[in-house]
Design a protein around this motif. Structure first.
Motif, PDB file in Angstrom:
ATOM      1  N   PRO A  62       9.524  83.972 -37.034  1.00 28.63           N
ATOM      2  CA  PRO A  62      10.698  83.985 -37.928  1.00 28.63           C
ATOM      3  C   PRO A  62      11.890  84.673 -37.265  1.00 28.63           C
ATOM      4  O   PRO A  62      11.753  85.733 -36.650  1.00 28.63           O
ATOM      5  CB  PRO A  62      10.196  84.783 -39.142  1.00 28.63           C
ATOM      6  N   GLY A  63      13.028  84.028 -37.377  1.00 29.77           N
ATOM      7  CA  GLY A  63      14.248  84.558 -36.766  1.00 29.77           C
ATOM      8  C   GLY A  63      14.579  83.948 -35.427  1.00 29.77           C
ATOM      9  O   GLY A  63      15.721  84.021 -34.975  1.00 29.77           O
ATOM     10  N   ASP A  64      13.584  83.344 -34.760  1.00 27.38           N
ATOM     11  CA  ASP A  64      13.877  82.621 -33.526  1.00 27.38           C
ATOM     12  C   ASP A  64      14.787  81.440 -33.842  1.00 27.38           C
ATOM     13  O   ASP A  64      14.827  80.939 -34.970  1.00 27.38           O
ATOM     14  CB  ASP A  64      12.594  82.111 -32.869  1.00 27.38           C
ATOM     15  N   ARG A  65      15.514  80.986 -32.816  1.00 25.18           N
ATOM     16  CA  ARG A  65      16.464  79.889 -33.008  1.00 25.18           C
ATOM     17  C   ARG A  65      16.029  78.664 -32.206  1.00 25.18           C
ATOM     18  O   ARG A  65      15.715  78.762 -31.022  1.00 25.18           O
ATOM     19  CB  ARG A  65      17.868  80.317 -32.566  1.00 25.18           C
ATOM     20  N   VAL A  66      16.012  77.514 -32.890  1.00 20.45           N
ATOM     21  CA  VAL A  66      15.691  76.243 -32.253  1.00 20.45           C
ATOM     22  C   VAL A  66      16.939  75.368 -32.267  1.00 20.45           C
ATOM     23  O   VAL A  66      17.441  75.020 -33.345  1.00 20.45           O
ATOM     24  CB  VAL A  66      14.542  75.517 -32.980  1.00 20.45           C
ATOM     25  N   ALA A  67      17.462  75.029 -31.106  1.00 21.35           N
ATOM     26  CA  ALA A  67      18.598  74.116 -31.025  1.00 21.35           C
ATOM     27  C   ALA A  67      18.079  72.685 -31.144  1.00 21.35           C
ATOM     28  O   ALA A  67      17.278  72.239 -30.315  1.00 21.35           O
ATOM     29  CB  ALA A  67      19.347  74.305 -29.713  1.00 21.35           C
ATOM     30  N   LEU A  68      18.514  71.990 -32.180  1.00 19.94           N
ATOM     31  CA  LEU A  68      18.108  70.607 -32.402  1.00 19.94           C
ATOM     32  C   LEU A  68      19.212  69.684 -31.901  1.00 19.94           C
ATOM     33  O   LEU A  68      20.224  69.479 -32.572  1.00 19.94           O
ATOM     34  CB  LEU A  68      17.844  70.353 -33.888  1.00 19.94           C
ATOM     35  N   LEU A  69      19.025  69.161 -30.695  1.00 22.49           N
ATOM     36  CA  LEU A  69      20.008  68.259 -30.086  1.00 22.49           C
ATOM     37  C   LEU A  69      19.568  66.828 -30.377  1.00 22.49           C
ATOM     38  O   LEU A  69      19.142  66.075 -29.495  1.00 22.49           O
ATOM     39  CB  LEU A  69      20.102  68.535 -28.582  1.00 22.49           C
ATOM     40  N   LEU A  70      19.670  66.465 -31.642  1.00 25.49           N
ATOM     41  CA  LEU A  70      19.110  65.215 -32.142  1.00 25.49           C
ATOM     42  C   LEU A  70      20.073  64.559 -33.124  1.00 25.49           C
ATOM     43  O   LEU A  70      20.821  65.249 -33.822  1.00 25.49           O
ATOM     44  CB  LEU A  70      17.780  65.473 -32.862  1.00 25.49           C
ATOM     45  N   PRO A  71      20.032  63.230 -33.241  1.00 25.22           N
ATOM     46  CA  PRO A  71      20.867  62.534 -34.220  1.00 25.22           C
ATOM     47  C   PRO A  71      20.194  62.512 -35.594  1.00 25.22           C
ATOM     48  O   PRO A  71      19.101  63.076 -35.777  1.00 25.22           O
ATOM     49  CB  PRO A  71      20.932  61.116 -33.634  1.00 25.22           C
ATOM     50  N   ALA A  72      20.825  61.858 -36.539  1.00 23.04           N
ATOM     51  CA  ALA A  72      20.186  61.604 -37.826  1.00 23.04           C
ATOM     52  C   ALA A  72      19.013  60.648 -37.586  1.00 23.04           C
ATOM     53  O   ALA A  72      19.205  59.497 -37.170  1.00 23.04           O
ATOM     54  CB  ALA A  72      21.183  60.987 -38.805  1.00 23.04           C
ATOM     55  N   HIS A  73      17.816  61.127 -37.828  1.00 23.49           N
ATOM     56  CA  HIS A  73      16.596  60.381 -37.485  1.00 23.49           C
ATOM     57  C   HIS A  73      15.459  60.968 -38.298  1.00 23.49           C
ATOM     58  O   HIS A  73      15.487  62.155 -38.659  1.00 23.49           O
ATOM     59  CB  HIS A  73      16.309  60.534 -35.986  1.00 23.49           C
ATOM     60  N   TRP A  74      14.447  60.179 -38.579  1.00 19.63           N
ATOM     61  CA  TRP A  74      13.354  60.712 -39.393  1.00 19.63           C
ATOM     62  C   TRP A  74      12.633  61.867 -38.687  1.00 19.63           C
ATOM     63  O   TRP A  74      12.176  62.813 -39.339  1.00 19.63           O
ATOM     64  CB  TRP A  74      12.364  59.605 -39.776  1.00 19.63           C
ATOM     65  N   GLN A  75      12.573  61.829 -37.352  1.00 16.23           N
ATOM     66  CA  GLN A  75      11.915  62.929 -36.651  1.00 16.23           C
ATOM     67  C   GLN A  75      12.773  64.202 -36.682  1.00 16.23           C
ATOM     68  O   GLN A  75      12.239  65.314 -36.683  1.00 16.23           O
ATOM     69  CB  GLN A  75      11.594  62.533 -35.218  1.00 16.23           C
ATOM     70  N   THR A  76      14.081  64.060 -36.743  1.00 16.53           N
ATOM     71  CA  THR A  76      14.946  65.227 -36.913  1.00 16.53           C
ATOM     72  C   THR A  76      14.683  65.864 -38.272  1.00 16.53           C
ATOM     73  O   THR A  76      14.607  67.098 -38.393  1.00 16.53           O
ATOM     74  CB  THR A  76      16.423  64.826 -36.809  1.00 16.53           C
ATOM     75  N   ALA A  77      14.542  65.037 -39.301  1.00 13.77           N
ATOM     76  CA  ALA A  77      14.225  65.551 -40.635  1.00 13.77           C
ATOM     77  C   ALA A  77      12.910  66.322 -40.618  1.00 13.77           C
ATOM     78  O   ALA A  77      12.786  67.382 -41.252  1.00 13.77           O
ATOM     79  CB  ALA A  77      14.170  64.401 -41.638  1.00 13.77           C
ATOM     80  N   VAL A  78      11.930  65.815 -39.896  1.00 19.12           N
ATOM     81  CA  VAL A  78      10.652  66.515 -39.757  1.00 19.12           C
ATOM     82  C   VAL A  78      10.859  67.880 -39.124  1.00 19.12           C
ATOM     83  O   VAL A  78      10.334  68.906 -39.605  1.00 19.12           O
ATOM     84  CB  VAL A  78       9.667  65.665 -38.927  1.00 19.12           C
TER      85      VAL A  78
END
Length: 254
Positions: A62-78
């Motif tokens: 908790p508190g770690d940061r994940v950069a999501l370099l992703l478009p609108a996509h079902w896997q991004t939602a996951v």
């Protein structure tokens, strides 16, 4: 949804308890012709596996940061819901150099190398296919690793809903704020009650796109038809999709 839900992960758990078989995310990629429909149960299964990958595979806390370099996509939602499940901060299109981990899709792999932590690559190919012959240098292949993780998830540390959970377009939100804002905006977006179905062509790099394309559906008992490359679809094609998918509201973004 329940009045006591305080994080996006809570909303998903309530949706799973209420009706696991109903559609939650239907994804179209109009550049490839891909269509994927995920029920609440199927989506929750992907979220659990991804949360286990985060917690056990990456040792994310908790508190770690994940950069999501992703478009609108079902896997991004996951990934967004997996981050909420673990308590890590989902930084949408965030600075990889400031992130503990990076999850990147095509066109963003070079940028993601600025992260000194572990990195996962998503091919975003139909059916979530793996990279062949292998992932980009400096990355592990999500499609290879995620199936090895369990279908149920329990955080080692309880998630604090009042801690940062999401960063998008430079704005930071706690889990409580994400849920409250999604609830407040749901009706205005077209989620007027359970069963409402919104077609969204909005990108995920703004709050509006995330709300229309995921959070408001969870907060209202609705579902989303998430469309990537919607500009490839003709007006007639869009009208036919609205009819065939029984869409009740549209946020086309084109």
């Amino acid at each position: 949804m329940n009045a006591t839900d305080r994080t996006p992960a809570d909303l998903l758990r309530s949706a799973l308890a209420a009706d696991p078989s109903r559609p939650l995310v239907t994804f179209y990629d109009d550049a490839t012709g891909e269509r994927v429909e995920l029920s609440v149960a199927t989506f929750a299964n992907w979220v659990a596996k991804t949360a286990n990958l985060l917690q056990d595979g990456l040792s994310a806390e908790p508190g770690d940061r994940v950069a999501l370099l992703l478009p609108a996509h079902w896997q991004t939602a996951v990934w967004l819901l997996a981050c909420s499940s673990v308590g890590v901060v989902a930084d949408v299109s965030g600075d990889p150099a400031r992130a503990d981990f990076v999850v990147a899709g095509p066109g963003r792999f070079e940028a993601g190398l600025a992260c000194r932590g572990e990195r996962y690559a998503l091919s975003l190919a139909p059916l979530g296919r793996r990279f062949l012959p292998g992932p980009p240098d400096g990355y592990a292949d999500y499609a290879v690793d995620v199936p090895t993780h369990g279908d149920r998830f329990a955080p080692y540390v309880p998630v604090d809903p009042d801690e940062p959970a999401l960063i998008v377009a430079g704005a930071e939100f706690t889990g409580t704020e994400v849920v409250a804002r999604a609830r407040d905006e749901a009706a205005g977006l077209g989620f007027t009650g359970p069963g409402a179905r919104l077609l969204s062509g909005l990108p995920y790099d703004t709050w509006e796109g995330l709300s229309a394309g995921l959070y408001a559906a969870l907060a209202s008992g609705g579902s989303v038809v998430l469309c990537r490359h919607l500009e490839e679809l003709s007006d007639d094609g869009l009208a036919k999709r609205v009819e065939s998918e029984r869409v009740t509201a549209v946020r086309a973004g084109r």
